[in-house]
Design a protein around this motif. Structure first.
Motif, PDB file in Angstrom:
ATOM      1  N   PRO A 452      81.811 -46.846 136.778  1.00 11.62           N
ATOM      2  CA  PRO A 452      82.346 -48.210 136.822  1.00 11.62           C
ATOM      3  C   PRO A 452      83.546 -48.274 137.767  1.00 11.62           C
ATOM      4  O   PRO A 452      84.168 -47.257 138.067  1.00 11.62           O
ATOM      5  CB  PRO A 452      82.790 -48.449 135.372  1.00 11.62           C
ATOM      6  CG  PRO A 452      83.184 -47.089 134.892  1.00 11.62           C
ATOM      7  CD  PRO A 452      82.255 -46.116 135.571  1.00 11.62           C
ATOM      8  N   GLU A 453      83.857 -49.474 138.235  1.00  6.38           N
ATOM      9  CA  GLU A 453      85.080 -49.660 139.023  1.00  6.38           C
ATOM     10  C   GLU A 453      86.260 -49.734 138.068  1.00  6.38           C
ATOM     11  O   GLU A 453      86.189 -50.398 137.030  1.00  6.38           O
ATOM     12  CB  GLU A 453      84.982 -50.951 139.839  1.00  6.38           C
ATOM     13  CG  GLU A 453      86.215 -51.226 140.689  1.00  6.38           C
ATOM     14  CD  GLU A 453      86.506 -50.104 141.667  1.00  6.38           C
ATOM     15  OE1 GLU A 453      87.455 -49.336 141.390  1.00  6.38           O
ATOM     16  OE2 GLU A 453      85.791 -49.978 142.671  1.00  6.38           O
ATOM     17  N   THR A 454      87.338 -49.026 138.383  1.00  8.95           N
ATOM     18  CA  THR A 454      88.516 -49.025 137.512  1.00  8.95           C
ATOM     19  C   THR A 454      89.707 -49.724 138.151  1.00  8.95           C
ATOM     20  O   THR A 454      90.671 -50.045 137.450  1.00  8.95           O
ATOM     21  CB  THR A 454      88.923 -47.586 137.155  1.00  8.95           C
ATOM     22  OG1 THR A 454      89.170 -46.852 138.368  1.00  8.95           O
ATOM     23  CG2 THR A 454      87.834 -46.890 136.366  1.00  8.95           C
ATOM     24  N   LYS A 455      89.657 -49.972 139.431  1.00 10.07           N
ATOM     25  CA  LYS A 455      90.786 -50.626 140.102  1.00 10.07           C
ATOM     26  C   LYS A 455      90.969 -52.052 139.570  1.00 10.07           C
ATOM     27  O   LYS A 455      90.030 -52.823 139.478  1.00 10.07           O
ATOM     28  CB  LYS A 455      90.565 -50.673 141.615  1.00 10.07           C
ATOM     29  CG  LYS A 455      91.768 -51.213 142.390  1.00 10.07           C
ATOM     30  CD  LYS A 455      91.530 -51.140 143.894  1.00 10.07           C
ATOM     31  CE  LYS A 455      92.787 -51.550 144.644  1.00 10.07           C
ATOM     32  NZ  LYS A 455      93.198 -52.926 144.386  1.00 10.07           N
ATOM     33  N   GLY A 456      92.193 -52.372 139.192  1.00 12.61           N
ATOM     34  CA  GLY A 456      92.495 -53.716 138.721  1.00 12.61           C
ATOM     35  C   GLY A 456      92.060 -53.988 137.296  1.00 12.61           C
ATOM     36  O   GLY A 456      92.120 -55.130 136.836  1.00 12.61           O
ATOM     37  N   ASP A 465      84.461 -51.980 127.233  1.00 16.14           N
ATOM     38  CA  ASP A 465      83.158 -51.893 127.888  1.00 16.14           C
ATOM     39  C   ASP A 465      82.337 -50.729 127.349  1.00 16.14           C
ATOM     40  O   ASP A 465      81.137 -50.856 127.096  1.00 16.14           O
ATOM     41  CB  ASP A 465      83.325 -51.737 129.412  1.00 16.14           C
ATOM     42  CG  ASP A 465      83.675 -53.056 130.086  1.00 16.14           C
ATOM     43  OD1 ASP A 465      83.535 -54.106 129.422  1.00 16.14           O
ATOM     44  OD2 ASP A 465      84.083 -53.036 131.257  1.00 16.14           O
ATOM     45  N   PHE A 466      82.977 -49.577 127.201  1.00 21.76           N
ATOM     46  CA  PHE A 466      82.244 -48.408 126.737  1.00 21.76           C
ATOM     47  C   PHE A 466      81.937 -48.485 125.245  1.00 21.76           C
ATOM     48  O   PHE A 466      80.911 -47.967 124.790  1.00 21.76           O
ATOM     49  CB  PHE A 466      83.003 -47.125 127.085  1.00 21.76           C
ATOM     50  CG  PHE A 466      82.732 -46.653 128.478  1.00 21.76           C
ATOM     51  CD1 PHE A 466      81.726 -45.729 128.728  1.00 21.76           C
ATOM     52  CD2 PHE A 466      83.433 -47.166 129.548  1.00 21.76           C
ATOM     53  CE1 PHE A 466      81.446 -45.320 130.013  1.00 21.76           C
ATOM     54  CE2 PHE A 466      83.166 -46.759 130.841  1.00 21.76           C
ATOM     55  CZ  PHE A 466      82.166 -45.830 131.080  1.00 21.76           C
ATOM     56  N   ARG A 467      82.797 -49.129 124.494  1.00 22.70           N
ATOM     57  CA  ARG A 467      82.491 -49.337 123.075  1.00 22.70           C
ATOM     58  C   ARG A 467      81.228 -50.176 122.910  1.00 22.70           C
ATOM     59  O   ARG A 467      80.427 -49.943 122.010  1.00 22.70           O
ATOM     60  CB  ARG A 467      83.655 -50.045 122.376  1.00 22.70           C
ATOM     61  CG  ARG A 467      84.807 -49.146 121.987  1.00 22.70           C
ATOM     62  CD  ARG A 467      85.883 -49.949 121.281  1.00 22.70           C
ATOM     63  NE  ARG A 467      87.017 -49.148 120.885  1.00 22.70           N
ATOM     64  CZ  ARG A 467      87.103 -48.471 119.733  1.00 22.70           C
ATOM     65  NH1 ARG A 467      86.084 -48.494 118.884  1.00 22.70           N
ATOM     66  NH2 ARG A 467      88.178 -47.777 119.444  1.00 22.70           N
ATOM     67  N   SER A 476      75.723 -49.615 137.083  1.00 24.36           N
ATOM     68  CA  SER A 476      74.395 -49.603 137.701  1.00 24.36           C
ATOM     69  C   SER A 476      74.057 -50.941 138.344  1.00 24.36           C
ATOM     70  O   SER A 476      73.288 -51.013 139.290  1.00 24.36           O
ATOM     71  CB  SER A 476      73.337 -49.235 136.659  1.00 24.36           C
ATOM     72  OG  SER A 476      73.340 -50.161 135.595  1.00 24.36           O
ATOM     73  N   SER A 477      74.661 -52.028 137.852  1.00 24.08           N
ATOM     74  CA  SER A 477      74.375 -53.332 138.434  1.00 24.08           C
ATOM     75  C   SER A 477      75.334 -53.682 139.551  1.00 24.08           C
ATOM     76  O   SER A 477      75.130 -54.667 140.272  1.00 24.08           O
ATOM     77  CB  SER A 477      74.452 -54.426 137.360  1.00 24.08           C
ATOM     78  OG  SER A 477      75.789 -54.536 136.884  1.00 24.08           O
ATOM     79  N   GLY A 478      76.416 -52.866 139.700  1.00 17.83           N
ATOM     80  CA  GLY A 478      77.410 -53.148 140.722  1.00 17.83           C
ATOM     81  C   GLY A 478      78.429 -54.173 140.298  1.00 17.83           C
ATOM     82  O   GLY A 478      79.345 -54.489 141.043  1.00 17.83           O
ATOM     83  N   LYS A 479      78.339 -54.710 139.092  1.00 21.35           N
ATOM     84  CA  LYS A 479      79.257 -55.748 138.648  1.00 21.35           C
ATOM     85  C   LYS A 479      80.628 -55.181 138.262  1.00 21.35           C
ATOM     86  O   LYS A 479      81.548 -55.924 138.054  1.00 21.35           O
ATOM     87  CB  LYS A 479      78.680 -56.514 137.465  1.00 21.35           C
ATOM     88  CG  LYS A 479      77.459 -57.345 137.836  1.00 21.35           C
ATOM     89  CD  LYS A 479      76.894 -58.046 136.631  1.00 21.35           C
ATOM     90  CE  LYS A 479      75.650 -58.862 136.991  1.00 21.35           C
ATOM     91  NZ  LYS A 479      75.054 -59.517 135.830  1.00 21.35           N
ATOM     92  N   GLY A 480      80.677 -53.852 138.157  1.00 13.71           N
ATOM     93  CA  GLY A 480      81.978 -53.258 137.835  1.00 13.71           C
ATOM     94  C   GLY A 480      82.937 -53.242 138.984  1.00 13.71           C
ATOM     95  O   GLY A 480      84.101 -52.958 138.825  1.00 13.71           O
ATOM     96  N   GLU A 481      82.482 -53.553 140.189  1.00 13.90           N
ATOM     97  CA  GLU A 481      83.344 -53.505 141.351  1.00 13.90           C
ATOM     98  C   GLU A 481      84.219 -54.747 141.434  1.00 13.90           C
ATOM     99  O   GLU A 481      83.797 -55.845 141.098  1.00 13.90           O
ATOM    100  CB  GLU A 481      82.547 -53.342 142.647  1.00 13.90           C
ATOM    101  CG  GLU A 481      81.761 -52.028 142.703  1.00 13.90           C
ATOM    102  CD  GLU A 481      81.076 -51.825 144.033  1.00 13.90           C
ATOM    103  OE1 GLU A 481      81.426 -52.555 144.997  1.00 13.90           O
ATOM    104  OE2 GLU A 481      80.202 -50.975 144.116  1.00 13.90           O
ATOM    105  N   ILE A 482      85.425 -54.538 141.946  1.00 14.03           N
ATOM    106  CA  ILE A 482      86.333 -55.650 142.172  1.00 14.03           C
ATOM    107  C   ILE A 482      86.587 -55.743 143.649  1.00 14.03           C
ATOM    108  O   ILE A 482      87.071 -54.794 144.281  1.00 14.03           O
ATOM    109  CB  ILE A 482      87.657 -55.436 141.404  1.00 14.03           C
ATOM    110  CG1 ILE A 482      87.384 -55.471 139.903  1.00 14.03           C
ATOM    111  CG2 ILE A 482      88.691 -56.462 141.797  1.00 14.03           C
ATOM    112  CD1 ILE A 482      88.577 -55.238 139.060  1.00 14.03           C
ATOM    113  N   ASN A 483      86.263 -56.838 144.239  1.00  9.52           N
ATOM    114  CA  ASN A 483      86.421 -57.008 145.660  1.00  9.52           C
ATOM    115  C   ASN A 483      87.861 -57.382 145.976  1.00  9.52           C
ATOM    116  O   ASN A 483      88.536 -58.044 145.221  1.00  9.52           O
ATOM    117  CB  ASN A 483      85.486 -58.107 146.195  1.00  9.52           C
ATOM    118  CG  ASN A 483      84.035 -57.739 145.979  1.00  9.52           C
ATOM    119  OD1 ASN A 483      83.645 -56.595 146.162  1.00  9.52           O
ATOM    120  ND2 ASN A 483      83.204 -58.702 145.590  1.00  9.52           N
TER     121      ASN A 483
END
Length: 484
Positions: A452-456, A465-467, A476-483
């Motif tokens: 997952p993306e952790t920045k921000g 999220d993990f719970r 896997s869907s790419g939604k964890g990224e923060i642009n």
């Protein structure tokens, strides 16, 4: 901290005195990182001389054992170092480690045979592993909050500088004294000098104020803080430290039994995965065996020793760039870019080793590609690895999660250090690097699917999220990224 900053600006000479003393503390303590780097890098140039007949008469397997024994010791040193530092203090632990660095280095330098060398390298590994957790913890607790990230990354830079120093000393000693049978002993014994500096330096360095406060020595903690902060800042920080200690005593910290909880198991598994990804790129095959790789490509021994300095120089430059860039882009895209670059570089080394074998241009292409590999590794893969391991775990999981993750990182490092010279001897350079191409491609797929993306994002958001089993799905869907 604005109020403190204003006081610092107005404080003139007093503020300058505090900053100088803190700078002195940082320089002295990060010699633990320098020793870490030198002792892991010096073997690169020393091995070809150790292996000669009449010295240690090494086979590819015993070469791997001597190299990896340090890494095996480091795995257990990283597990015990934190506990020792909690029990007797950060300063005393670093003093003891400086002594262990010195004694183990003397043992390696005068080792009469392979068995003694492996034992002493394992002891050296205990010091390296313990330093890898104790020095950053000490720096974090001594640093003002606004300087903490910058200060801790200076230790990472000192590790890389230690490796560069090792490569440079190897080249100077190897090319000027290569006719002497015991030249490798001179390469190794140089590490006693920073160990002596670290030991004497730590005698004038105070104990961590946070550790002192945790042991009920609040008055001593305040005296230390006043040496590195303005008095008003010291008072404010001491209040924060006491509040933090009170909160931590109320936290029910995770133990190995908690791995039966699915979300904890997933999060710890992610930490292990990140640690393994950093190692299976093959970075330490180059950092430990760079001289032999260049000799296999066609360089003479002395030329390989000198050319290997390029690997150290680019590592320092790339690490410096990585420290700057990691705060500006997302963790996932930076890591994926780094892995793509390292895998492509290894693939080109493997292909060129087949198509250009025996040609005079091959060694120059190989050194160019190893430099390219390290540029991607040190600026992206390694920086993101250590950052994410430190930020994915919530407070109650941090000790367990980071301890297990770093242990697996060292153990994977050990396996690669042990098997690489055997693979190089049995399979040849091209086939060996094709193995790392497959591992690198697997690492890219793993990161794309699970990381997952952790920045921000706060630790609480990641924990939630993990719970709810969302962490993997977001990755896997790419939604964890923060642009940006």
């Amino acid at each position: 901290m604005d109020h403190c900053e204003k006081i610092d600006t107005a404080g003139g000479n007093t503020s300058c005195k505090h900053k100088k003393f803190f700078r002195k503390i940082t320089i002295i303590s990060t010699f633990g990182g320098l020793l870490f780097g030198y002792d892991t890098g010096v073997i690169n140039g020393a091995l070809p001389f150790m292996a000669q007949r009449g010295q240690l008469d090494l086979t590819p397997f015993t070469e791997g054992l001597i190299t990896s024994s340090l890494l095996f010791g480091a795995a257990f040193g990283s597990l015990t170092g934190g506990r020792l530092a909690d029990r007797i203090g950060r300063r005393k632990t670093i003093l003891n480690l400086a002594f262990l660095f010195f004694i183990a280095t003397i043992g390696c330098s005068f080792a009469p045979n392979t068995s003694v060398m492996i034992i002493c390298r394992s002891l050296l590994g205990l010091a390296v592993g313990a330093a890898s957790v104790t020095v950053p913890a000490f720096l974090a607790e001594m640093s003002p909050a606004e300087q903490r990230g910058k200060t801790i990354t200076q230790n990472d830079l000192m590790i890389i500088l230690g490796q560069l120093l090792a490569f440079t000393c190897n080249a100077v000693i190897g090319t000027s004294m290569g006719e002497y049978a015991h030249v490798w002993r001179f390469m190794l014994i140089l590490a006693t000098l920073p160990a002596i500096f670290l030991w004497f330096g730590m005698l004038i360095v105070p104990e961590s104020p946070r550790w002192l406060a945790s042991k009920g020595k609040v008055g001593e903690a305040f005296r230390v803080l006043k040496h590195v902060r303005e008095e008003n800042c010291a008072k404010a920080e001491l209040t924060e430290i006491k509040a933090s200690i009170n909160r931590e005593t109320e936290i029910n910290r995770a133990t190995l039994k908690d791995l039966s909880v699915p979300w904890i198991r997933r999060l710890v598994g992610l930490g292990i995965g990140i640690a393994i990804v950093q190692q299976i790129t093959g970075v330490n095959s180059i950092m430990f065996y760079g001289t032999q790789i260049l000799q296999k490509a066609g360089f003479a021994r002395d030329a390989a020793l000198v050319a290997n300095i390029g690997n150290g120089v680019i590592s320092v430059i790339a690490c410096t760039f990585g420290i700057w860039i990691v705060g500006k882009v997302g963790r996932r895209p930076l890591l994926l870019t780094g892995l793509a670059g390292t895998t492509a570089s290894i693939l080109l080394i493997a292909i060129c080793s087949i198509t250009l074998q025996g040609t005079p241009v091959l060694p120059f292409i190989v050194i160019g590609l190893t430099i390219t590999f390290l540029a991607f590794q040190q600026s992206a893969v390694s920086v993101v690895t250590w950052l994410m391991i430190s930020e994915i775990f919530p407070l109650r999981l941090r000790g367990l999660g980071m301890g297990i993750s770093v242990f697996f990182l060292w153990m994977m490092n050990f396996l690669i250090g042990l098997t690489f010279p055997v693979l190089l001897d049995q399979l040849g350079m091209s086939s060996t690097f094709f193995v790392f191409v497959v591992l690198g491609a697997s690492a890219i797929l793993y990161v794309k699917k699970y990381l997952p993306e952790t920045k921000g994002r706060t630790l609480e958001e990641l924990e939630n999220d993990f719970r709810s089993n969302q962490g993997v799905r977001k990755a896997s869907s790419g939604k964890g990224e923060i642009n940006m």
